[in-house]
Design an enzyme around this catalytic site. Sequence first.
Site, short mmCIF file in Angstrom:
data_model
loop_
_atom_site.label_atom_id
_atom_site.label_comp_id
_atom_site.label_asym_id
_atom_site.label_seq_id
_atom_site.Cartn_x
_atom_site.Cartn_y
_atom_site.Cartn_z
N LYS A 1 58.47 23.84 -11.21
CA LYS A 1 58.46 24.96 -12.00
C LYS A 1 59.71 24.26 -13.10
O LYS A 1 59.36 24.56 -14.14
CB LYS A 1 59.42 26.20 -11.47
CG LYS A 1 59.20 27.32 -12.20
CD LYS A 1 59.60 28.68 -11.22
CE LYS A 1 59.38 29.79 -12.31
NZ LYS A 1 59.85 31.18 -11.52
N MET B 1 20.47 33.13 7.51
CA MET B 1 20.16 31.80 8.04
C MET B 1 20.62 31.76 9.40
O MET B 1 20.10 31.22 10.27
CB MET B 1 20.70 30.92 7.05
CG MET B 1 20.50 29.40 7.26
SD MET B 1 18.86 29.14 7.53
CE MET B 1 18.31 28.55 5.61
N PHE C 1 60.62 29.89 -1.06
CA PHE C 1 59.39 31.08 -1.19
C PHE C 1 58.09 30.75 -1.96
O PHE C 1 58.32 29.96 -2.80
CB PHE C 1 60.14 32.45 -1.99
CG PHE C 1 59.09 33.47 -2.25
CD1 PHE C 1 58.57 33.96 -1.23
CD2 PHE C 1 58.67 33.68 -3.54
CE1 PHE C 1 57.66 35.27 -1.40
CE2 PHE C 1 57.84 34.49 -3.74
CZ PHE C 1 57.16 35.52 -2.68
N GLN C 2 57.05 30.92 -1.20
CA GLN C 2 55.73 30.41 -1.55
C GLN C 2 55.57 28.98 -2.12
O GLN C 2 55.03 28.50 -2.41
CB GLN C 2 55.35 31.08 -2.99
CG GLN C 2 55.17 32.68 -2.80
CD GLN C 2 54.46 33.33 -3.95
OE1 GLN C 2 54.44 32.88 -5.15
NE2 GLN C 2 53.69 34.44 -3.34
N GLU D 1 41.89 33.11 -6.19
CA GLU D 1 41.81 31.82 -6.97
C GLU D 1 40.51 31.03 -6.14
O GLU D 1 40.30 29.97 -6.77
CB GLU D 1 43.24 31.07 -6.24
CG GLU D 1 44.26 31.77 -7.17
CD GLU D 1 44.92 33.04 -6.40
OE1 GLU D 1 44.27 33.60 -5.46
OE2 GLU D 1 46.06 33.20 -6.56
C1 LIG Z 1 21.60 26.13 4.14
C2 LIG Z 1 21.43 24.68 3.37
C3 LIG Z 1 20.39 24.03 3.78
C4 LIG Z 1 20.38 22.87 2.86
N1 LIG Z 1 18.76 22.28 3.22
C5 LIG Z 1 18.29 21.14 2.50
C6 LIG Z 1 17.26 20.56 2.47
O1 LIG Z 1 16.31 20.91 2.89
N2 LIG Z 1 16.98 19.53 1.73
C7 LIG Z 1 17.91 18.87 0.82
O2 LIG Z 1 17.48 17.91 0.07
N3 LIG Z 1 19.20 19.43 1.02
C8 LIG Z 1 19.39 20.50 1.51
N4 LIG Z 1 20.72 20.85 1.56
C9 LIG Z 1 21.74 20.36 0.72
C10 LIG Z 1 22.40 19.01 1.61
O3 LIG Z 1 23.12 19.48 2.50
C11 LIG Z 1 22.88 18.09 0.42
O4 LIG Z 1 24.03 18.84 -0.14
C12 LIG Z 1 22.20 17.45 -0.53
O5 LIG Z 1 20.81 16.98 0.16
C13 LIG Z 1 22.86 16.45 -1.42
O6 LIG Z 1 22.07 15.82 -2.34
P1 LIG Z 1 22.28 14.55 -3.01
O7 LIG Z 1 22.46 13.54 -1.99
O8 LIG Z 1 21.15 14.47 -4.20
O9 LIG Z 1 23.62 14.83 -3.89
P2 LIG Z 1 25.08 14.57 -3.67
O10 LIG Z 1 25.47 15.01 -2.31
O11 LIG Z 1 25.90 15.18 -4.76
O12 LIG Z 1 25.31 13.06 -3.89
C14 LIG Z 1 24.97 12.50 -5.10
C15 LIG Z 1 24.97 10.92 -4.74
O13 LIG Z 1 25.02 10.51 -6.36
C16 LIG Z 1 25.55 9.49 -6.29
N5 LIG Z 1 25.93 9.18 -7.90
C17 LIG Z 1 26.87 9.83 -8.61
N6 LIG Z 1 26.99 9.56 -10.11
C18 LIG Z 1 26.03 8.58 -10.09
C19 LIG Z 1 25.81 7.76 -10.99
N7 LIG Z 1 26.13 7.64 -12.14
N8 LIG Z 1 24.78 6.48 -10.65
C20 LIG Z 1 24.35 6.40 -9.44
N9 LIG Z 1 24.82 7.27 -8.32
C21 LIG Z 1 25.56 8.20 -8.58
C22 LIG Z 1 27.19 9.82 -5.76
O14 LIG Z 1 28.01 8.94 -5.32
C23 LIG Z 1 26.52 10.65 -4.47
O15 LIG Z 1 26.30 9.62 -3.40
C24 LIG Z 1 20.98 22.11 2.34
C25 LIG Z 1 22.33 22.86 2.28
C26 LIG Z 1 22.36 23.94 2.78
C27 LIG Z 1 23.74 24.69 2.53
C1 LIG Z 2 32.22 30.42 3.92
C2 LIG Z 2 31.02 30.14 4.90
N1 LIG Z 2 31.26 30.89 6.26
C3 LIG Z 2 30.02 30.72 6.99
C4 LIG Z 2 28.98 29.95 7.05
C5 LIG Z 2 27.95 29.89 7.95
N2 LIG Z 2 26.57 30.49 7.26
C6 LIG Z 2 25.76 29.84 6.67
S1 LIG Z 2 24.22 30.64 5.83
C7 LIG Z 2 25.19 32.18 6.71
C8 LIG Z 2 24.46 33.45 6.41
C9 LIG Z 2 24.57 34.01 4.98
O1 LIG Z 2 23.97 35.16 5.07
P1 LIG Z 2 23.79 35.94 3.57
O2 LIG Z 2 24.66 35.63 2.56
O3 LIG Z 2 23.32 37.35 3.86
O4 LIG Z 2 22.52 35.21 3.08
P2 LIG Z 2 20.92 35.04 4.00
O5 LIG Z 2 20.99 33.87 4.78
O6 LIG Z 2 20.68 36.13 4.72
O7 LIG Z 2 19.93 34.96 2.55
C10 LIG Z 2 26.24 31.59 7.08
C11 LIG Z 2 27.34 32.81 8.02
C12 LIG Z 2 28.90 29.42 5.63
N3 LIG Z 2 28.11 28.65 5.15
N4 LIG Z 2 29.83 29.55 4.57
#
Ligand SMILES: Cc1cc2nc3c(=O)[nH]c(=O)nc-3n(C[C@H](O)[C@H](O)[C@H](O)COP(=O)(O)OP(=O)(O)OC[C@H]3O[C@@H](n4cnc5c(N)ncnc54)[C@H](O)[C@@H]3O)c2cc1C
Ligand SMILES: Cc1ncc(C[n+]2csc(CCOP(=O)(O)OP(=O)(O)O)c2C)c(N)n1
Length: 598
Positions: free
Chosen positions: A190, A502, A140-141, A78
């Site tokens: 249900k 990472m 259940f569930q 799911e």
């Molecule tokens: C491993 C990892 C590394 C990351 N590294 C980076 C990085 O280096 N750089 C980076 O940028 N991000 C990075 N991120 C992503 C980061 O965590 C955020 O998800 C991202 O920066 C959010 O982007 P955002 O604010 O544009 O989008 P969102 O979080 O989706 O926010 C969107 C915003 O727009 C607003 N909005 C929605 N609709 C409207 C509308 N119609 N009019 C006006 N406003 C609106 C919402 O209210 C919200 O505040 C990383 C994520 C991971 C998992």
């Molecule tokens: C569900 C979940 N568990 C743990 C993490 C923490 N985490 C972030 S990146 C990462 C490693 C990802 O490994 P892989 O899928 O092999 O990608 P790679 O970084 O090697 O490209 C982990 C464990 C996460 N982001 N999401």
Amino acid sequence: MQGAKTTTAAEGAAEPTPERMGGSKPAERKIMSGAEIVWATLERLGVETVFGYPGGAILPTYDALTRSKVHHVLVRHEQGATHMADGYARASGRVGVAIATSGPGATNMVTGIATAMMDSSPIVCITGQVGSAVIGTDAFQEVDITGITLPITKHNYLVTRADEVAASLREAFEIAASDRPGPVLVDITKDAQQGKCEFDWEAAAPRMTRREPVFFPSQGELDAALKLINEAERPVILAGHGIILSGAEQQVRTLAERAGIPVALTLLGLGCFPASHPLSLGMMGMHGEAWVNAAIQNADLLIALGMRFDDRVTGKLSTYALKAKKIHVEIDRAEINKNVRVDAPLIGDLREILERLLPGVKANPRAEWRSVISGSKQDSAVRDIQNLPDSGHLYAAHAIHDLWRETEGKAVVVTDVGQHQMWEAQYYHHERSRTLITSGGLGSMGFALPAGIGAKVAQPESEVWVVVGDGGFQMTMAELATIVQEKLNVKIAIINNGYLGMVRQWQEFFYEGRYESTPLLSPDFVKLAEAYGIPAVAVTQRSQTLPAIRMARSQPGAALIDFRVEQEDSVYPMVPAGADLDAMIRRPTPLVERPSDE
Ligand SMILES: Cc1cc2nc3c(=O)[nH]c(=O)nc-3n(C[C@H](O)[C@H](O)[C@H](O)COP(=O)(O)OP(=O)(O)OC[C@H]3O[C@@H](n4cnc5c(N)ncnc54)[C@H](O)[C@@H]3O)c2cc1C
Ligand SMILES: Cc1ncc(C[n+]2csc(CCOP(=O)(O)OP(=O)(O)O)c2C)c(N)n1
Ligand SMILES: [Mg+2]
């Protein structure tokens, strides 16, 4: 709901329907079960496909599905259903729908719901619930899924009567898609599925309708923002996901071009402004390019458009863009001054606000500011892995860059979470909105494969590539069977570095290289794919990359490439968590390759 009558299932069986009474059936006044109303409502809402998995508490609804036109994609878990609905929503801009049974079916949805909540993705999750008479008895569930999902949904419903089904679903769709989008859960007992009532579409109209903007900036607020824009010498646009959600791409482009303003993008904003545009700087933040973060730190004005100043974007808040005034255009007032104090908040829909602002924006090429930024680009670019000599070694960046070249940047790429996600953001250059789909805020590993399925269902004509790590792939790889069962043409690129990369990188940089629990054993992904009947190939040398991509693209259906990449490469540049935005760790130059690297 007003205008509709409820009966129990037993009464319903004896209901004097117009047919039994020998009369003709009025078009809009039909007696139906709650389960039938679920599908009738979804059909009326324009839903063509739902992603789900059956079980006891949702069985009446599955039984009624046999009489519906809605297509059901049977998932393998799911969580997959929720990510598929999310991928569908992000690829199409329409509401995605997931469906599951009570208890474990519902709790398996939690990660997908939270993922959609963090990234403002509109999905509706429908769950079965135990009969209303036994709620609270540890039946259940039975699980209190509305309680569990309260903090991770925009809204949720517990529906205990058949005559509440249509109205709840209609309202759920309205709420999911309006203002700041997000997930809504509708939990249906249900007996509500089995009970019968009149299906009265009009009477089930949502009480909470798509609102006229409650907030709209005053002329004074708009003028204040315009003054800042027109007087700025070193402005930068921070382009976020809200631009895509609001459909404001053209307005942002007009603003940037007329006023000569460089555009930095968040991870979730990538694609909303063409990467090839001369004003595009690329991604900002933790793994953004150094010149982007330097431009932000030196700007005298930040124009934040539909982005929420995530910590991955700002680095240390107390040293973030101190020289800049800030304009924040944002639909959710709770985001204003949440992380970064701003000088000119403009609350409302981005596109509408920009349309009001644009006539007052003065043309200005801002050549000097742009040449300062271009100068710093040169310096960073020489450190880029693409400029290193091709020694035959396979780097993830090579694989992704080749994928970009070969697909001419036109594919929809769905990424998982980790190093490969960042390399994709750096080396696949997106030209259009909705061509990068990724979990940003929650960073949910396991997202890519199911979200890729949802994206393909939403955009059947587009080439869809799942770019996923060896770790994240193993979290939801059971959905390979869904791809095969649905005959979906989804291409999969596993960036296989043998590590939870990472996390390994953080251990290397910040935990003195103690690789605790990050080396990762994987099955032979090629054999695994073949077990599902999916053509697959492994790639170990750079020279094999293009032939492998061409093989995958030539398949009429799904295909998988296992890119066995350099194991201990790191994502550069990097702002350590909590550090100043421009205090980036840079790729060591020259990159030292050891004989053992072969
Ligand atoms: C491993 C990892 C590394 C990351 N590294 C980076 C990085 O280096 N750089 C980076 O940028 N991000 C990075 N991120 C992503 C980061 O965590 C955020 O998800 C991202 O920066 C959010 O982007 P955002 O604010 O544009 O989008 P969102 O979080 O989706 O926010 C969107 C915003 O727009 C607003 N909005 C929605 N609709 C409207 C509308 N119609 N009019 C006006 N406003 C609106 C919402 O209210 C919200 O505040 C990383 C994520 C991971 C998992
Ligand atoms: C569900 C979940 N568990 C743990 C993490 C923490 N985490 C972030 S990146 C990462 C490693 C990802 O490994 P892989 O899928 O092999 O990608 P790679 O970084 O090697 O490209 C982990 C464990 C996460 N982001 N999401
Ligand atoms: Mg890995």
